[in-house]
Design an enzyme around this catalytic site. Sequence first.
Site, PDB file in Angstrom:
ATOM      1  CB  CYS A   1      -2.288  63.455  75.134  1.00 26.50           C
ATOM      2  SG  CYS A   1      -2.358  63.083  73.386  1.00 26.50           S
TER       3      CYS A   1
ATOM      4  CG  ASP B   1     -28.070  40.067  57.229  1.00 24.20           C
ATOM      5  OD1 ASP B   1     -28.305  38.962  57.771  1.00 24.20           O
ATOM      6  OD2 ASP B   1     -26.927  40.531  57.108  1.00 24.20           O
TER       7      ASP B   1
ATOM      8  CB  CYS C   1       1.420  64.434  73.482  1.00 27.17           C
ATOM      9  SG  CYS C   1       1.368  62.783  74.191  1.00 27.17           S
TER      10      CYS C   1
ATOM     11  CD  GLU D   1     -41.564  36.787  50.562  1.00 31.17           C
ATOM     12  OE1 GLU D   1     -41.946  37.319  51.607  1.00 31.17           O
ATOM     13  OE2 GLU D   1     -41.546  35.554  50.386  1.00 31.17           O
TER      14      GLU D   1
ATOM     15  CE  LYS E   1     -27.733  32.668  53.027  1.00 31.05           C
ATOM     16  NZ  LYS E   1     -27.091  32.527  54.278  1.00 31.05           N
TER      17      LYS E   1
ATOM     18  CD  GLU F   1     -54.037  65.234  66.629  1.00 30.68           C
ATOM     19  OE1 GLU F   1     -53.779  66.456  66.626  1.00 30.68           O
ATOM     20  OE2 GLU F   1     -55.133  64.753  66.948  1.00 30.68           O
TER      21      GLU F   1
ATOM     22  CE  LYS G   1     -31.441  34.203  53.471  1.00 27.71           C
ATOM     23  NZ  LYS G   1     -30.656  34.817  54.530  1.00 27.71           N
TER      24      LYS G   1
ATOM     25  CE1 TYR H   1     -40.512  34.472  56.700  1.00 24.22           C
ATOM     26  CE2 TYR H   1     -39.464  36.609  56.975  1.00 24.22           C
ATOM     27  CZ  TYR H   1     -39.481  35.241  57.183  1.00 24.22           C
ATOM     28  OH  TYR H   1     -38.462  34.670  57.876  1.00 24.22           O
TER      29      TYR H   1
ATOM     30  CB  CYS I   1      -1.392  58.539  74.365  1.00 19.13           C
ATOM     31  SG  CYS I   1      -0.778  60.049  75.128  1.00 19.13           S
TER      32      CYS I   1
ATOM     33  CB  CYS J   1       1.398  59.880  71.952  1.00 17.09           C
ATOM     34  SG  CYS J   1      -0.062  60.812  71.476  1.00 17.09           S
TER      35      CYS J   1
END
Length: 668
Positions: free
Chosen positions: A427, A117, A407, A113, A310, A36, A115, A222, A422, A404
């Site tokens: 490979c 990041d 291979c 509240e 923290k 919609e 925090k 905030y 490689c 590698c």
Amino acid sequence: MEIAQAQEKVASLKELLNRYAHEYYVLDNPSVPDSEYDQKLEELRRLEEEYPELITSDSPTQRIGGQPLEGFQKVQHTIPMLSLGNAFNEQDLRDFARRASQGTDKALSYVCELKIDGLAISLTYENGQFVRGATRGDGTTGEDITSNLRTIKSIPLSIKEKRKIEVRGECYMPHKSFLALNKQREENGEELFANPRNAAAGSLRQLDPKIAASRNLDVFLYAIGEWEADTVESHSDRLNQLKELGFKTNPEWKKCDSIEEILEYVEYWTKERPNLPYEIDGIVIKVDDLAQQEELGFTVKSPRWAIAYKFPAEEVVTKLKDIELSVGRTGVITPTAILDPVRVAGTTVQRASLHNEDLIRAKDIRIGDTVVIKKAGDIIPEVVRVITEQRTGVEEPYHMPDHCPACGSELVRLEEEVALRCINPNCPAQLQEGLIHFVSRNAMNIDGLGEKVINQLFNEGLIHTIADIYRLERDELLQLERMGEKSVDNLLQAIEVSRENSLERLLFGLGIRFIGAKAAKTLATEFETMDNLQKATYEDLIAIDEIGDKMADSVVQYFAEEKVSDLLNELRDLNLNMKYKGPKRVEVSNDDNPFVGKTVVLTGKMEQMSRPEAKERIEALGGKVTGSVSKKTDLLVAGADAGSKYDKAVELGITIWDEEQFLKMLEG
Ligand SMILES: [Zn+2]
């Protein structure tokens, strides 16, 4: 439709769409299905196309602005954006509460509240319009990132409050967006973002708002900076008020009347944070009453009425059992630590990328070591350090192999790279990764060909190169395990359809170094066919705005390979489309075309070109397209069933072209 009628319709659509967006992005409670919303948005877009003079900056069609910026302007914050003092443990929190209560006579309430990041931002509205968005910067001077913030759908472009108001909050990248972004960057061979905060910061620092728009950022508001109409008396009322003004606030805040309640809140979210769809790094505690906040005032560095608790980074100890190597699509060898399963930040972790040999050396990681693990940005597991005290002497220093693991070819370290590669084009590990990339969603988008099926087909020897995908036969597919008739038919159908893909999908799918989906699109629009691109020189490529020298070099090198031209010839023989099918890019060629400086109106239905495309082409030739016929109109292009605009143009004696004539002039 008459202009007055259109104006009314545009206004009502905008209001409706803004309400839907508010319900969806801010309240997370949509009242209508997405279809919609899309339908109404399309309706608005069409009307605005027809009447460009009705477009306003707060239209939901105008979130992504025009040109990329040259750089960011500086913005002065009238009221400085503060940083808070930190608390790291219960004692710090108790000290904070004690100092606060000593600074005022009345009893204190607090608001706790989450925090978030992310990055602190400031949004300014004037006359109800979003006019400026800025970063916090150093608190007094930030950067103007308005065009990037406009792309965030939970930020309203207009609000009912008409007085100047500055709103503050945090911009962040939800986990889902972060994981999707890093996955895409990995596919493009780009460097990964370490955590959602870096990703959000990187996105807001993009000069091209289209990039920010694609990053799916979000916000929580905030605080209010400057506002003459401010009458609120507490921070809790402030949060409710922001919501009423139409801003997105975080719903998890809580009013607390004692330090015990604060500690409970902190403890609850320390446990619950892995279940949030976004990253938090702590809890912010503020004195609720604004008069008391003022009474408490500031120290030299920060307010006395607020503190940021923290979270400690969750680190756990486990054993590193082994180091495994994987070979990526571009041949990069990545070492991965195999760990004794251990729970960190909400999930069980048993692998952690070690990225490259330098990192293993730097941290002196040995097989058998006891190691400390954490999740970077609480998402990606990472070996923090080795607990060397717990070594018993049997731990083996790790050496990256010379060859590698897939291979056996000799590995090389390309100039300036930390990674070992490689470089064997045959490979098998690289081939498989390359095939998985080729069929992936942003490339050829072949449904039913996921990683598992590709590996199965590869191991059965049915496909070796991407050309082989187009040679798969029904009978051989039916013999595979777990492949019924229906899934085989669907798969073949999806492969068939992919032959017709526009050039950019094939280009991206080929996996040319440094050419991501966006660069592939640019190359396809510029060169239009694979032939043209194969012939392009370094100079041709570097002349294109979005193509840098690394990309240009890589493209030239890629097409110079004989194997590549062989592969492309094979694909041609297999009837893969090698042309760009999207809208054309037209250069402003010279000044003597009939559209330069002309004001053109489009009306009626055109057979061979959509109206947006016609508009784009006229503008590319230096003309201007407007919505209504007036004395200023130079030219009317009239398709079938043209109505009142046609009559008006006749009346005013304006030049009128039909579609055929228009197309001829475009060509010529
Ligand atoms: Zn190899």
